[in-house]
Design a protein around this motif. Structure first.
Motif, PDB file in Angstrom:
ATOM      1  N   VAL A  82      46.817  36.256  43.024  1.00 51.91           N
ATOM      2  CA  VAL A  82      47.203  36.473  41.858  1.00 51.91           C
ATOM      3  C   VAL A  82      46.524  37.762  40.921  1.00 51.91           C
ATOM      4  N   LYS A  83      46.534  37.630  40.335  1.00 54.20           N
ATOM      5  CA  LYS A  83      46.558  38.943  39.475  1.00 54.20           C
ATOM      6  C   LYS A  83      45.236  39.547  40.043  1.00 54.20           C
ATOM      7  N   ALA A  84      44.776  40.766  40.265  1.00 52.56           N
ATOM      8  CA  ALA A  84      43.405  41.380  40.616  1.00 52.56           C
ATOM      9  C   ALA A  84      42.448  40.842  39.802  1.00 52.56           C
ATOM     10  N   ASP A  85      41.943  41.089  38.641  1.00 49.79           N
ATOM     11  CA  ASP A  85      40.970  40.721  37.559  1.00 49.79           C
ATOM     12  C   ASP A  85      40.718  39.092  38.172  1.00 49.79           C
ATOM     13  N   LYS A  86      41.673  38.368  38.559  1.00 50.98           N
ATOM     14  CA  LYS A  86      41.640  36.908  38.708  1.00 50.98           C
ATOM     15  C   LYS A  86      40.871  37.187  40.065  1.00 50.98           C
ATOM     16  N   LEU A  87      41.695  37.605  41.182  1.00 56.17           N
ATOM     17  CA  LEU A  87      41.215  37.548  42.538  1.00 56.17           C
ATOM     18  C   LEU A  87      40.081  37.938  42.218  1.00 56.17           C
ATOM     19  N   GLU A  88      39.620  38.615  41.289  1.00 60.19           N
ATOM     20  CA  GLU A  88      38.202  39.584  42.024  1.00 60.19           C
ATOM     21  C   GLU A  88      37.014  39.269  41.013  1.00 60.19           C
ATOM     22  N   LEU A  89      37.601  37.927  40.726  1.00 58.25           N
ATOM     23  CA  LEU A  89      36.402  36.942  39.536  1.00 58.25           C
ATOM     24  C   LEU A  89      36.595  35.615  40.878  1.00 58.25           C
ATOM     25  N   VAL A  90      37.444  35.468  41.178  1.00 64.40           N
ATOM     26  CA  VAL A  90      37.225  34.751  42.809  1.00 64.40           C
ATOM     27  C   VAL A  90      36.011  35.047  43.612  1.00 64.40           C
ATOM     28  N   LEU A  91      36.632  36.325  43.691  1.00 65.66           N
ATOM     29  CA  LEU A  91      35.417  37.091  44.965  1.00 65.66           C
ATOM     30  C   LEU A  91      33.807  36.926  44.145  1.00 65.66           C
ATOM     31  N   GLN A  92      33.980  37.698  43.536  1.00 64.72           N
ATOM     32  CA  GLN A  92      32.462  37.918  42.420  1.00 64.72           C
ATOM     33  C   GLN A  92      31.695  36.109  41.987  1.00 64.72           C
ATOM     34  N   LYS A  93      32.383  35.626  41.558  1.00 65.92           N
ATOM     35  CA  LYS A  93      31.927  34.216  41.085  1.00 65.92           C
ATOM     36  C   LYS A  93      31.647  33.498  42.555  1.00 65.92           C
ATOM     37  N   GLY A  94      32.311  33.189  43.612  1.00 68.78           N
ATOM     38  CA  GLY A  94      32.544  32.747  44.092  1.00 68.78           C
ATOM     39  C   GLY A  94      31.589  33.254  45.360  1.00 68.78           C
ATOM     40  N   THR A  95      31.440  33.880  46.005  1.00 75.17           N
ATOM     41  CA  THR A  95      29.749  34.384  46.211  1.00 75.17           C
ATOM     42  C   THR A  95      29.062  34.194  45.638  1.00 75.17           C
ATOM     43  N   GLU A  96      28.830  34.508  44.391  1.00 72.53           N
ATOM     44  CA  GLU A  96      27.483  33.297  44.104  1.00 72.53           C
ATOM     45  C   GLU A  96      27.208  31.671  44.357  1.00 72.53           C
ATOM     46  N   LEU A  97      28.331  31.819  43.653  1.00 76.25           N
ATOM     47  CA  LEU A  97      27.665  29.959  44.048  1.00 76.25           C
ATOM     48  C   LEU A  97      27.690  29.107  45.789  1.00 76.25           C
TER      49      LEU A  97
END
Length: 247
Positions: A82-97
């Motif tokens: 997906v668009k870069a900002d969306k993928l990076e959000l998934v990476l960041q928040k997914g790690t936190e979760l």
């Protein structure tokens, strides 16, 4: 307490030597001094250390950290490109979760396409994002991040997991409320899970059929249609609740 992930060669006996990035963060951002304590993690083992003076910056191990904040199930997120900002959000928040790994994949409806020439720059950035998120959230391990693969290669990896769950918009539209719940409800500690989320336009009917035929459980995620970057975080949160909070 601030946390840093290091390589095995940076610990010799009870002495820790920091890399330049960690040292810069400790000195410049945190403004720490001799006698202050931080946590260092190597290969899933974390220790509380006391900073010493000197160049390069060193520390002495005081005690082992006993708290364990890793999920009792290993969850890998397969996120369509997906668009870069969306993928990076998934990476960041997914790690936190609590995600254990991330596999970006090229779906039929992915607007973003893989470019081998640019990938060499993207992967280090993705790994940096998950490392910083793991430090912030008190993880023992930094999630693995893989280079993007195609859907066929993703399906070939199904055998590595005890359970494969795919978020599918059409299941939500027909009122499916049980598939996700029932699959997760039978999930035991120590099991491995792959969750699959399509791109902005969702999984195509053909992809959904192939995933289902290969063993994925096609799931609706409640009565509302979620954005691509929201779906994996919803699934991780539900898995965390089921395996960590409700028991």
């Amino acid at each position: 307490m601030q946390r840093y992930f290091l390589e095995e060669q940076q610990i010799q006996g009870d002495t820790v030597e920091f890399d330049k990035d960690s040292e810069r963060h400790i000195r410049t951002v945190m403004r720490m001094q001799r006698g202050d304590e931080v946590i260092v993690c190597v290969s899933g083992s974390c220790h509380i250390v006391t900073l010493e003076e000197g160049e390069p910056l060193r520390a002495v191990i005081r005690e082992k950290e006993t708290a364990d904040r890793e999920m009792p199930v290993q969850v890998t997120v397969a996120q369509a490109l997906v668009k870069a900002d969306k993928l990076e959000l998934v990476l960041q928040k997914g790690t936190e979760l609590g995600a254990a790994a991330f596999i970006p994949f090229q779906a039929e409806r992915s607007i973003v396409k893989t470019d081998p020439k640019k990938q060499d720059k993207k992967l280090p950035r993705w790994k940096k994002i998950v490392k910083e998120a793991a430090e912030q959230s008190g993880r023992r391990l930094v999630p693995a991040v893989f280079n993007p693969i195609g859907t066929d290669n993703l399906i070939r990896r199904f055998g590595e997991f005890d359970l494969v769950l795919a978020a599918y918009e059409e299941q939500a539209k027909i009122g499916d409320k049980r598939a996700f719940f029932e699959a997760v409800n039978e999930l035991g500690e120590g099991k491995s899970v792959l969750i699959i989320v399509g791109p902005e336009g969702g999984l195509s009917a053909g992809e959904a059929e192939r995933l289902s035929r290969s063993g994925a459980v096609m799931c609706g995620l409640g009565p509302r249609i979620l954005r691509t970057e929201t779906a994996p975080l919803y699934m991780l949160s539900a898995l965390s609740y089921h395996t960590e909070l409700s028991r």
